[in-house]
Design an enzyme around this catalytic site. Structure first.
Site, short mmCIF file in Angstrom:
data_model
loop_
_atom_site.label_atom_id
_atom_site.label_comp_id
_atom_site.label_asym_id
_atom_site.label_seq_id
_atom_site.Cartn_x
_atom_site.Cartn_y
_atom_site.Cartn_z
N ASP A 24 26.90 23.28 61.70
CA ASP A 24 27.16 24.38 61.19
C ASP A 24 28.74 24.56 60.69
O ASP A 24 29.31 25.59 60.49
CB ASP A 24 26.72 25.72 61.99
CG ASP A 24 27.58 25.47 63.31
OD1 ASP A 24 28.11 24.50 63.73
OD2 ASP A 24 27.26 26.52 64.32
N GLU A 32 33.67 20.57 76.58
CA GLU A 32 34.70 19.89 76.02
C GLU A 32 35.61 19.22 76.95
O GLU A 32 35.93 17.97 77.18
CB GLU A 32 35.38 20.36 75.03
CG GLU A 32 34.59 20.82 73.58
CD GLU A 32 33.93 22.27 73.75
OE1 GLU A 32 33.33 22.55 72.75
OE2 GLU A 32 33.93 22.88 74.83
#
Length: 308
Positions: free
Chosen positions: A172, A258
Site C-alpha cells: 500500500d 521495526e
C-alpha cells in the site's frame, strides 16, 4: 554550325549525367556521428564520458540484488495495489520480489498475477493465526518471517560473496525509483524518511555529521528505532549472519516491530543515512482509500465473472 553545337552537346551529356548521379548518392547518405576526443567513440560514448558519476550506470550483472518482501492479503483493492507495485518493480534492475500471502494456500488471483507479472518473483503463503487478527495487534509478522526464512534457506548453500539488499515493501506504499538506487549501496542497515506517516507529512531520522542522532516523528520518539517499515533496508550478509533475527509476536506492541527487529542486527550509531542525509522523501505511505461497495449486489448478477 548546328551540327557543331549538337556534337558538343552529345560530348558533354555523359559528364553531366555522372555529376548528377554522384550528387544524388552523396545527399542520400546518413550523416556520420561526430567523433569523440582523439577520434574514438561516437556521440553517445562522448556524452556518457561527460556525464556526472551519479548518472553513469554500472553493468547490471555487477549490481547487488534487491530482495523486496511484500506481505499481501485478500481485499477488494489487492490486485490494484499489486499492479501498481509491479509496475514500479519492473523498472528496477536486479530486483527479486518475495510476495507472501496471508492465506492457508496460494490464491488463484495472486497466482495468475505472479505468472503474468513479468519479473523475478517467489510466491509464498502463510496464514496469520486467528488469535493475532484482533485490532491493535501487529500485522504481517508471519508473512515477513516467511520471506526471511526463504531468503536464508536459498542462500545457505551458495558460496560467498552474495551481494544483496533486503527491503520490506508493503503493497500500500508508493516508491520512487531513486529509492532503489539509494538502498543498493547499503553496507549494513540504511535509513531514510517516509512520507505521509505517523500523522505527519513525513517522519525521518535526524542526522548530524553523517550520523543518526534522533528521530523526527509524530508518535513515540522514545522508541529505539522510531522508524516506519518502509524506512530502512538491510544488507543480505547481515540477514545471513543473524539467522535468529525475526519479527516477534510475543511481547511486541503495535508500532514496535521495526525496533524489535532492528535491535537484533544493528545499533543507531551504525545506521547509514540515505536520501541526502535523510532530507528527501522517496517513499510514501499512501494507502488506498477504502472502497465503497454499497451498491454491490449480494449475489452475482452479471453474465460474466470479472476478476477485479
Amino acid at each position: 554550325m548546328k551540327s557543331l553545337l549538337f556534337s558538343r552537346f552529345l560530348l558533354l551529356l555523359p559528364w553531366v549525367l555522372v555529376v548528377i548521379i554522384v550528387l544524388d548518392i552523396d545527399s542520400s547518405r546518413a550523416p556520420l556521428p561526430a567523433l569523440g576526443p582523439r577520434g574514438g567513440g561516437g556521440g553517445r560514448a562522448a556524452a556518457a564520458a561527460r556525464a556526472p558519476p551519479a548518472q553513469r550506470r554500472e553493468p547490471e550483472a555487477a549490481l547487488p540484488t534487491i530482495y523486496a518482501i511484500t506481505p499481501t492479503y485478500s481485499r477488494p483493492v489487492q490486485k490494484a495495489e499489486l499492479t501498481r507495485l509491479a509496475n514500479t518493480f519492473r523498472q528496477v534492475a536486479r530486483l527479486h520480489w518475495i510476495l507472501v500471502e496471508d492465506a492457508a494456500a496460494r490464491s488463484e488471483l495472486v497466482s495468475r498475477f505472479v505468472a503474468g507479472a513479468g519479473l523475478p518473483c517467489t510466491h509464498l503463503h502463510v496464514p496469520t493465526p486467528r488469535r493475532y487478527k484482533r485490532p491493535g495487534l501487529p500485522r504481517a509478522t508471519e508473512q515477513r518471517n516467511a520471506g526471511l526464512a526463504w531468503l536464508r534457506q536459498r542462500h545457505q548453500h551458495l558460496p560467498p560473496p552474495q551481494p544483496g539488499v533486503l527491503f520490506f515493501a508493503d503493497d500500500d506504499n508508493t516508491y520512487s525509483l531513486e529509492l532503489f538506487q539509494e538502498m543498493r549501496t547499503t553496507r549494513k542497515v540504511s535509513v531514510w524518511p517516509v512520507g505521509l506517516v505517523g500523522g505527519r507529512r513525513y517522519e525521518r531520522p535526524i542526522v548530524e555529521n553523517g550520523k543518526v542522532v534522533g528521530w523526527y516523528t509524530g508518535w513515540r520518539a522514545d522508541r529505539p528505532f522510531a522508524i516506519d517499515m518502509a524506512g530502512f533496508a538491510v544488507s543480505l550478509q547481515v540477514i545471513l549472519s543473524h539467522p535468529k533475527a525475526v519479527f516477534k509476536r510475543r511481547g511486541s506492541q503495535p508500532g514496535m516491530q521495526e525496533s524489535d527487529f532492528l535491535k537484533q542486527i544493528t545499533t543507531v550509531e551504525e545506521l547509514e543515512p540515505k536520501a541526502n542525509n535523510c532530507t528527501k522523501v522517496l517513499v510514501w505511505h499512501t494507502r488506498t482509500e477504502k472502497v465503497n461497495l454499497a451498491n454491490e449486489p449480494k449475489y452475482h448478477l452479471d453474465t460474466v465473472n470479472i476478476e477485479v
